[in-house]
Design a protein around this motif. Structure first.
Motif, PDB file in Angstrom:
ATOM      1  N   TYR A 127       1.131  -1.044   0.072  1.00 50.41           N
ATOM      2  CA  TYR A 127       0.194   0.019  -0.259  1.00 50.41           C
ATOM      3  C   TYR A 127       1.026   1.129  -0.012  1.00 50.41           C
ATOM      4  CZ  TYR A 127       0.447   0.336   4.913  1.00 50.41           C
ATOM      5  OH  TYR A 127       1.175   0.360   6.395  1.00 50.41           O
TER       6      TYR A 127
ATOM      7  N   CYS B 290       2.222   5.028   1.420  1.00 53.44           N
ATOM      8  CA  CYS B 290       1.968   5.036   2.507  1.00 53.44           C
ATOM      9  C   CYS B 290       2.554   6.982   2.086  1.00 53.44           C
ATOM     10  CB  CYS B 290       3.396   4.567   3.745  1.00 53.44           C
ATOM     11  SG  CYS B 290       3.832   6.048   4.801  1.00 53.44           S
TER      12      CYS B 290
ATOM     13  N   CYS C  13       3.677   8.829   5.474  1.00 52.40           N
ATOM     14  CA  CYS C  13       3.950   9.334   6.345  1.00 52.40           C
ATOM     15  C   CYS C  13       5.822   9.365   6.247  1.00 52.40           C
ATOM     16  CB  CYS C  13       3.837   8.012   7.231  1.00 52.40           C
ATOM     17  SG  CYS C  13       1.991   8.349   7.606  1.00 52.40           S
TER      18      CYS C  13
ATOM     19  N   TYR D  68       6.206   0.984  12.186  1.00 53.88           N
ATOM     20  CA  TYR D  68       5.030   1.873  11.074  1.00 53.88           C
ATOM     21  C   TYR D  68       3.708   1.310  12.015  1.00 53.88           C
ATOM     22  CZ  TYR D  68       2.639   3.888   8.285  1.00 53.88           C
ATOM     23  OH  TYR D  68       1.186   5.040   7.189  1.00 53.88           O
TER      24      TYR D  68
ATOM     25  N   THR E   2      -0.497   4.542  10.049  1.00 54.78           N
ATOM     26  CA  THR E   2      -1.790   5.168   9.100  1.00 54.78           C
ATOM     27  C   THR E   2      -2.297   5.221   8.307  1.00 54.78           C
ATOM     28  OG1 THR E   2      -0.076   6.231  10.591  1.00 54.78           O
ATOM     29  CG2 THR E   2      -1.369   8.277   9.718  1.00 54.78           C
ATOM     30  N   CYS E   3      -1.403   4.698   6.924  1.00 54.24           N
ATOM     31  CA  CYS E   3      -2.020   4.820   5.829  1.00 54.24           C
ATOM     32  C   CYS E   3      -2.608   3.531   5.277  1.00 54.24           C
ATOM     33  CB  CYS E   3      -1.054   5.126   4.855  1.00 54.24           C
ATOM     34  SG  CYS E   3      -0.354   6.999   5.191  1.00 54.24           S
ATOM     35  N   ARG E   4      -2.315   2.160   6.078  1.00 50.51           N
ATOM     36  CA  ARG E   4      -2.388   1.002   5.635  1.00 50.51           C
ATOM     37  C   ARG E   4      -4.142   0.962   5.036  1.00 50.51           C
ATOM     38  NH1 ARG E   4      -3.073  -4.460  10.065  1.00 50.51           N
ATOM     39  NH2 ARG E   4      -0.881  -4.715   8.966  1.00 50.51           N
TER      40      ARG E   4
ATOM     41  N   LEU F 163      -4.210   6.530   1.794  1.00 54.04           N
ATOM     42  CA  LEU F 163      -3.876   7.469   1.763  1.00 54.04           C
ATOM     43  C   LEU F 163      -4.809   8.828   2.601  1.00 54.04           C
ATOM     44  CD1 LEU F 163      -1.571   8.467  -1.188  1.00 54.04           C
ATOM     45  CD2 LEU F 163      -1.106   8.162   1.696  1.00 54.04           C
TER      46      LEU F 163
ATOM     47  N   LYS G  80      -2.559  14.157   2.537  1.00 51.76           N
ATOM     48  CA  LYS G  80      -1.186  13.249   2.043  1.00 51.76           C
ATOM     49  C   LYS G  80      -1.022  13.050   0.939  1.00 51.76           C
ATOM     50  CE  LYS G  80       0.327  10.624   6.835  1.00 51.76           C
ATOM     51  NZ  LYS G  80       1.255  11.780   7.025  1.00 51.76           N
TER      52      LYS G  80
ATOM     53  N   ARG H 245       4.350   0.286   0.878  1.00 54.34           N
ATOM     54  CA  ARG H 245       4.814  -0.534   2.297  1.00 54.34           C
ATOM     55  C   ARG H 245       4.066  -1.622   2.571  1.00 54.34           C
ATOM     56  NH1 ARG H 245       6.649   1.528   6.650  1.00 54.34           N
ATOM     57  NH2 ARG H 245       7.040   3.739   6.571  1.00 54.34           N
TER      58      ARG H 245
ATOM     59  N   ARG I 138       2.114  -4.583   3.804  1.00 55.46           N
ATOM     60  CA  ARG I 138       1.153  -4.740   5.392  1.00 55.46           C
ATOM     61  C   ARG I 138       1.271  -6.226   5.585  1.00 55.46           C
ATOM     62  NH1 ARG I 138      -3.770  -3.243   4.499  1.00 55.46           N
ATOM     63  NH2 ARG I 138      -3.637  -2.589   2.431  1.00 55.46           N
TER      64      ARG I 138
ATOM     65  N   ASP J 263       4.940  -2.542   9.553  1.00 53.48           N
ATOM     66  CA  ASP J 263       4.744  -3.179   8.032  1.00 53.48           C
ATOM     67  C   ASP J 263       6.128  -2.091   7.212  1.00 53.48           C
ATOM     68  OD1 ASP J 263       2.224  -3.708   8.122  1.00 53.48           O
ATOM     69  OD2 ASP J 263       1.397  -1.966   8.059  1.00 53.48           O
TER      70      ASP J 263
END
Ligand code: GLU
Length: 299
Positions: A97, A99, A101, A121, A124-126, A129, A133, A139, A141, A172
């Protein structure tokens, strides 16, 4: 074990010349391939082109040959294989996914520090987005501890049984970095698989990376190689030898110097090479010593 399929490799990053620590990895992987009558490949891990120092890779290859370590086949250069890494990342589908951050935001999450020293990590962006951002990195998972592959286990030929809970100990992890380079973890897995590597022999500084690599191998449908991680060479302050800790470059301009550096590396591994007065004598003793400890009969 005649006829056993064995492909090993030495995979240096050309960020600085070979030092006593990287020579141990080269020597051990070479000896293991030769006692198994297998192939020994060399791969230049210059995927991070920003850190690769011009001329260093050529110097490494020259040094390996002067020490008597001749590789099989062609040298593989990671910098020429980015399309392969992109194709593998594509195949990971929704396991990967975007990310957005930055380092500071991740450090602020205080979820803990992974074994490799990076902040874990926070996820946050799992699930997409968040507004505001934009994509920085890609990244992977990792599964929860109670899901399949949540706990990765393997038997290391030197370090013994290893177990890692990815979510707790790693989190992640990055597949493609914010600077645009593919991450080591993805590149190494794709290359080991595409080169048919059956046995990875390297320093224990990479023991913590192995569970991540096995997880990626599972996701990509690749076979899992056997692993052998040797203790890392440390300096008098107990620091791992590296360019950062000022490790001296190996030089082997004369046969005597070549013999001396090889004997030092062999002694670090615990191989008895006493009395080796020539390179030929060294290789005979080193191969016999490795064979007794890690050869086909010792499996
Ligand atoms: N390129 C890595 C290094 O020089 C080694 C990679 C590996 O052996 O998996 O530390």
């Amino acid at each position: 074990m005649p006829g056993m399929n064995y492909v090993g490799r030495f995979a240096p990053s050309p960020t600085g010349p070979l030092h006593a620590g990287s020579l141990v990895a080269a020597l051990a992987s070479y000896l293991d391939a030769r006692v198994h009558r297998g192939q020994w490949l060399v791969r230049i891990e210059d995927v991070d082109e920003g850190r690769a120092v011009p001329g260093v890779a050529a110097g490494m290859l020259d040094l390996l040959q002067r020490l008597g370590m001749q590789w099989d086949g062609e040298v593989l250069w990671q910098s020429r294989r980015t399309a392969r890494y992109a194709a593998a990342a594509e195949r990971l589908g929704t396991h990967a996914y975007a990310c957005g951050c930055n380092r500071r935001e991740i450090a602020d999450s205080r979820l803990g520090i992974a074994a490799d020293g990076a902040a874990i990590y926070p996820g946050t962006c799992r699930h997409g987005l968040p507004a505001g951002k934009s994509l920085r990195a890609l990244r992977l998972r990792v599964p929860d501890p109670d899901q399949p592959d949540g706990v990765i286990t393997f038997e290391d030929r030197c370090a013994g049984p290893v177990r890692q809970v990815l979510a707790r100990e790693v989190g992640d992890f990055v597949l493609k970095r914010a600077d645009g380079y593919w991450a080591y973890q993805l590149a190494v897995v794709v290359d080991d698989a595409e080169q048919g590597v059956t046995d990875v022999v390297r320093g224990a500084d990479l023991l913590d990376s192995t569970a991540r690599q096995i997880y990626l191998q599972h996701l990509l449908g690749y076979p899992v190689p056997r692993y052998l991680h040797l203790p890392v060479v440390r300096n008098a302050n107990g620091e791992k030898l590296s360019k950062q800790t000022g490790a001296a470059a190996i030089s082997a301009d004369s046969a005597d110097e070549a013999l001396a550096v090889l004997c030092a590396a062999a002694r670090f591994i615990g191989l008895d090479v006493a009395g080796a007065g020539t390179l030929a004598g060294f290789w005979e003793r080193a191969l016999a010593g490795w064979d007794a400890r890690f050869g086909p009969a010792a499996r």
